[in-house]
Design a protein around this motif. Structure first.
Motif, mmCIF file in Angstrom:
data_model
loop_
_atom_site.group_PDB
_atom_site.id
_atom_site.type_symbol
_atom_site.label_atom_id
_atom_site.label_comp_id
_atom_site.label_asym_id
_atom_site.label_seq_id
_atom_site.Cartn_x
_atom_site.Cartn_y
_atom_site.Cartn_z
ATOM 1 N N VAL A 154 -2.680 -2.993 44.861
ATOM 2 C CA VAL A 154 -3.059 -3.060 46.272
ATOM 3 C C VAL A 154 -3.762 -4.382 46.578
ATOM 4 O O VAL A 154 -3.525 -5.000 47.620
ATOM 5 C CB VAL A 154 -3.953 -1.863 46.651
ATOM 6 N N LEU A 155 -4.617 -4.833 45.667
ATOM 7 C CA LEU A 155 -5.295 -6.110 45.879
ATOM 8 C C LEU A 155 -4.299 -7.263 45.927
ATOM 9 O O LEU A 155 -4.474 -8.210 46.705
ATOM 10 C CB LEU A 155 -6.337 -6.358 44.780
ATOM 11 N N GLN A 156 -3.252 -7.203 45.116
ATOM 12 C CA GLN A 156 -2.212 -8.236 45.169
ATOM 13 C C GLN A 156 -1.534 -8.228 46.544
ATOM 14 O O GLN A 156 -1.300 -9.288 47.137
ATOM 15 C CB GLN A 156 -1.171 -7.980 44.071
ATOM 16 N N GLU A 157 -1.222 -7.031 47.036
ATOM 17 C CA GLU A 157 -0.606 -6.929 48.357
ATOM 18 C C GLU A 157 -1.555 -7.432 49.447
ATOM 19 O O GLU A 157 -1.137 -8.098 50.402
ATOM 20 C CB GLU A 157 -0.222 -5.467 48.632
ATOM 21 N N THR A 158 -2.821 -7.101 49.295
ATOM 22 C CA THR A 158 -3.816 -7.557 50.272
ATOM 23 C C THR A 158 -3.887 -9.073 50.290
ATOM 24 O O THR A 158 -3.922 -9.707 51.365
ATOM 25 C CB THR A 158 -5.197 -6.961 49.927
ATOM 26 N N TRP A 159 -3.916 -9.661 49.095
ATOM 27 C CA TRP A 159 -3.976 -11.124 48.998
ATOM 28 C C TRP A 159 -2.772 -11.783 49.658
ATOM 29 O O TRP A 159 -2.904 -12.754 50.422
ATOM 30 C CB TRP A 159 -4.061 -11.528 47.524
ATOM 31 N N LEU A 160 -1.571 -11.255 49.416
ATOM 32 C CA LEU A 160 -0.355 -11.850 49.973
ATOM 33 C C LEU A 160 -0.360 -11.806 51.497
ATOM 34 O O LEU A 160 0.152 -12.724 52.152
ATOM 35 C CB LEU A 160 0.877 -11.113 49.435
ATOM 36 N N ARG A 161 -0.950 -10.771 52.049
ATOM 37 C CA ARG A 161 -1.047 -10.686 53.505
ATOM 38 C C ARG A 161 -2.203 -11.536 54.045
ATOM 39 O O ARG A 161 -2.086 -12.131 55.110
ATOM 40 C CB ARG A 161 -1.217 -9.213 53.933
#
Length: 294
Positions: A33-40
């Motif tokens: 989820v943190l990876q997805e958050t970072w990409l956004r």
């Protein structure tokens, strides 16, 4: 990707991880989820962001709710009782009673009984004191609806939360007594440290030997531990640690992690034992730096 965006994300990373973990119960999923958050986050125009912390929490919450559907499908097919993936937490986490309770195994199991939206609202409001308007933006509900959800979730949790907080000294004393009793197989001492109505939940994930339903009562718990010790085919050692903000014992068999038992302690006695043996949930413990969750 700007220095400002990177600094803001790094500054809030532990907070965002804890939000995702409390919603999902899985460190591996929280990291995704943190990876997805970072990409956004790196695509956001920061000039348009009034409150960077709130915006990051909003992204993290939405991604966590999206992933929760997948996580719940996995749990439905799980063999035996499910426990959250254990986290090594910094020793001083246990001294912050409110924070320690919010990530404890006992609380995480209570959160499992909430709906996804109730869980997200409760975590954001109770654990991190996020404002109702920010929560409303994160979960896509009106402020009035969020207030009702928060009230309903709080009432549900209050009816199931541990009865009384204990001091750090009481926790350490109970853990030391439990460790001595386990290491020496002293049944009398073990009976003294366990509450009569102690509950043991063990999670083997269908891979390691574990009880397929909770064990209730000190005598039954002792029989389980004694039986497990007799089946050990090597050298079993224990070491104290802090798991999910609670005192815990790490079990090693011939030097390799075999399980971890997080304890719930009330009135100087162990009232709950959350014993994780599923290797998939233990694989990160040796390499994991104890986390500061805020």
């Amino acid at each position: 990707m700007t220095d400002e965006a990177t600094e803001a994300f790094v500054a809030q990373r532990n907070l965002l991880f804890t939000v995702a973990y409390e919603i999902l119960g899985s460190a591996a999923d929280a990291e995704d989820v943190l990876q997805e958050t970072w990409l956004r986050w790196v695509k956001v125009d920061l000039d348009e962001v009034r409150d960077q912390r709130a915006y990051l929490i909003r992204i993290t919450t939405r991604q966590s709710l999206n992933r929760l559907r997948t996580v719940r499908r996995r749990k439905e097919a799980y063999v035996g009782p499910w426990l959250p993936e254990p986290l090594r937490t910094a020793p001083d986490t246990a001294d912050d009673a409110e924070l320690a309770e919010s990530v404890s195994m006992a609380m995480m199991l209570v959160l499992e009984t909430l709906s996804p939206t109730e869980r997200a609202v409760f975590v954001l409001r109770e654990a991190f004191d996020v404002s109702y308007d920010e929560i409303a933006a994160a979960v896509g509900k009106s402020q009035a609806a969020v207030r009702q959800i928060a009230h309903r979730a709080r009432r549900h949790v209050d009816a199931r939360r541990p009865r009384k907080a204990v001091s750090p000294n009481e926790r350490r004393a109970a853990l030391e007594a439990f460790q001595r009793a386990v290491e020496t197989s002293d049944l009398r001492s073990l009976l003294d440290v366990l509450a009569p109505d102690v509950v043991v939940i063990s999670d083997g994930g269908g891979v390691k030997l574990a009880a397929l339903r909770p064990i209730v009562g000190a005598e039954k718990a002792i029989r389980m531990f004694v039986g497990s010790m007799r089946k050990v085919g090597g050298t079993l050692t224990t070491e104290p640690t802090v798991i999910n903000g609670s005192p815990a014992l790490l079990f090693r068999l011939d030097g390799e992690i075999d399980g971890v038992a997080a304890l719930r302690i009330e009135n100087a006695r162990v009232t709950g034992i959350y014993y994780v043996r599923n290797p998939e949930k233990l694989s990160r413990l040796d390499s994991q730096t104890p986390l500061t969750l805020r």
